[in-house]
Design a protein around this motif. Structure first.
Motif, PDB file in Angstrom:
ATOM      1  N   ARG A  50      44.407 -33.021 -30.153  1.00  0.00           N
ATOM      2  CA  ARG A  50      44.638 -31.661 -30.270  1.00  0.00           C
ATOM      3  C   ARG A  50      45.779 -31.352 -31.187  1.00  0.00           C
ATOM      4  O   ARG A  50      46.314 -32.025 -30.676  1.00  0.00           O
ATOM      5  CB  ARG A  50      44.841 -30.675 -29.415  1.00  0.00           C
ATOM      6  CG  ARG A  50      45.052 -29.470 -29.601  1.00  0.00           C
ATOM      7  CD  ARG A  50      43.933 -28.371 -29.577  1.00  0.00           C
ATOM      8  NE  ARG A  50      45.029 -26.999 -30.232  1.00  0.00           N
ATOM      9  CZ  ARG A  50      44.308 -26.084 -29.723  1.00  0.00           C
ATOM     10  NH1 ARG A  50      43.054 -25.907 -29.309  1.00  0.00           N
ATOM     11  NH2 ARG A  50      44.922 -24.860 -30.089  1.00  0.00           N
ATOM     12  N   THR A  64      48.848 -29.724 -23.224  1.00  0.00           N
ATOM     13  CA  THR A  64      47.763 -29.848 -24.192  1.00  0.00           C
ATOM     14  C   THR A  64      47.233 -30.229 -23.573  1.00  0.00           C
ATOM     15  O   THR A  64      45.705 -30.045 -23.211  1.00  0.00           O
ATOM     16  CB  THR A  64      48.966 -29.903 -24.882  1.00  0.00           C
ATOM     17  OG1 THR A  64      49.456 -28.980 -25.679  1.00  0.00           O
ATOM     18  CG2 THR A  64      46.975 -30.273 -26.138  1.00  0.00           C
ATOM     19  N   CYS A 105      43.154 -28.725 -22.420  1.00  0.00           N
ATOM     20  CA  CYS A 105      41.872 -29.133 -22.669  1.00  0.00           C
ATOM     21  C   CYS A 105      40.758 -29.056 -22.331  1.00  0.00           C
ATOM     22  O   CYS A 105      40.230 -29.203 -22.087  1.00  0.00           O
ATOM     23  CB  CYS A 105      42.472 -29.987 -24.193  1.00  0.00           C
ATOM     24  SG  CYS A 105      43.113 -29.832 -25.610  1.00  0.00           S
ATOM     25  N   GLN A 125      42.313 -24.435 -23.764  1.00  0.00           N
ATOM     26  CA  GLN A 125      42.417 -24.823 -25.150  1.00  0.00           C
ATOM     27  C   GLN A 125      41.071 -25.713 -25.472  1.00  0.00           C
ATOM     28  O   GLN A 125      40.329 -26.360 -24.957  1.00  0.00           O
ATOM     29  CB  GLN A 125      43.173 -25.100 -25.007  1.00  0.00           C
ATOM     30  CG  GLN A 125      44.806 -24.970 -24.867  1.00  0.00           C
ATOM     31  CD  GLN A 125      45.873 -25.759 -25.533  1.00  0.00           C
ATOM     32  OE1 GLN A 125      45.534 -26.180 -26.246  1.00  0.00           O
ATOM     33  NE2 GLN A 125      47.053 -24.596 -24.705  1.00  0.00           N
TER      34      GLN A 125
END
Length: 256
Positions: free
Chosen positions: A12, A45, A49, A54
């Motif tokens: 990402r 992050t 994900c 995300q």
């Protein structure tokens, strides 16, 4: 044994900045994986994900579903992913207010999750809510109190009850003890460790606190600048770190 979660090549980016890059690992039923690193290392992050909050730029997150076996959750439809998030998955936020309905009673917070998976009998829902308040060490007489009347530690325990009442198999935790006093942290960690073992949960725990992973995690993944730089059994990594960055993390704790 079939992995509960198979993560392959998760990447990402945010423009030129790397959130996480080419992360791969397997997580087995009943296993707890800790993800550690400094702020900005990419651990949150990655967790977002994996949990479907995300969308990664590339990679697969294959979960062994009860009904259909291994499925790539990245390729799932949004309704399918939402249902997974209400049943087999749970997400414990760092700030309990992000995971609670602050205008709804403690019992209502737990009951909402049950209703989301089809529960309708008021007596049964209230009974399960009462049981779970007891399990997370909240006075059951406070079932009709709103979370705003609770301390930070109690709010976090209520968030855990709300998440676990439907019997998920995988729990994502983002800095679950962040912002809590040390004595409150210790009590919460003991509670989480007990529930994980009792329920046979798999968990992914993001934290910057090595004491948290030492207590909770079977395996450890160390991240720096979006990359996994070291992975292994928790005690092995913490007692004999191989990568220079991991050595710095461990020595900085020992010097405190």
């Amino acid at each position: 044994m079939t992995p509960l979660l198979q993560v392959t090549g998760i990447t990402r980016t945010y423009g030129a900045r790397i959130g996480c890059r080419d992360v791969s690992f397997d997580l087995y039923p009943g296993e707890v994986m800790g993800i550690v690193g400094e702020s900005g290392s990419g651990k949150s992050t990655l967790l977002n994900c994996l949990a479907g909050h995300q969308r990664p730029d590339s990679g697969q997150v294959v979960f062994d579903t009860r009904a259909d076996g291994p499925r790539d959750t990245v390729a799932m439809s949004e309704p399918e992913r939402r249902m997974l998030g209400r049943t087999d998955w749970a997400f414990v936020h760092q700030h309990a207010r992000d995971g609670l309905r602050m205008g709804v009673s403690a019992g209502g917070n737990i009951g909402e999750r049950l209703m989301a998976v089809g529960a309708r009998h008021y007596g049964d829902i209230r009974g399960q809510a009462t049981d779970w308040l007891g399990r997370v060490e909240i006075d059951t007489a406070r079932i009709d109190d709103r979370p705003a009347a609770f301390s930070g530690g109690m709010q976090q325990r209520l968030q855990i009850a709300r998440n676990l009442v439907t019997g998920p198999r995988l729990v994502f935790m983002d800095e679950p003890t962040g912002g809590l006093d040390v004595s409150v942290q210790a009590r919460l960690l003991d509670l989480v460790r007990g529930l994980v073992r009792q329920m046979g949960l798999s968990a992914l725990i993001v934290t910057h606190d090595l004491a948290v992973v030492r207590l909770l995690a079977d395996r450890l993944m160390v991240m720096k600048d979006g990359n996994v730089v070291e992975t292994g059994l928790t005690d092995q990594v913490l007692d004999d770190p191989q990568h220079g960055y991991t050595q710095l993390l461990v020595s900085s704790v020992l010097q405190v």
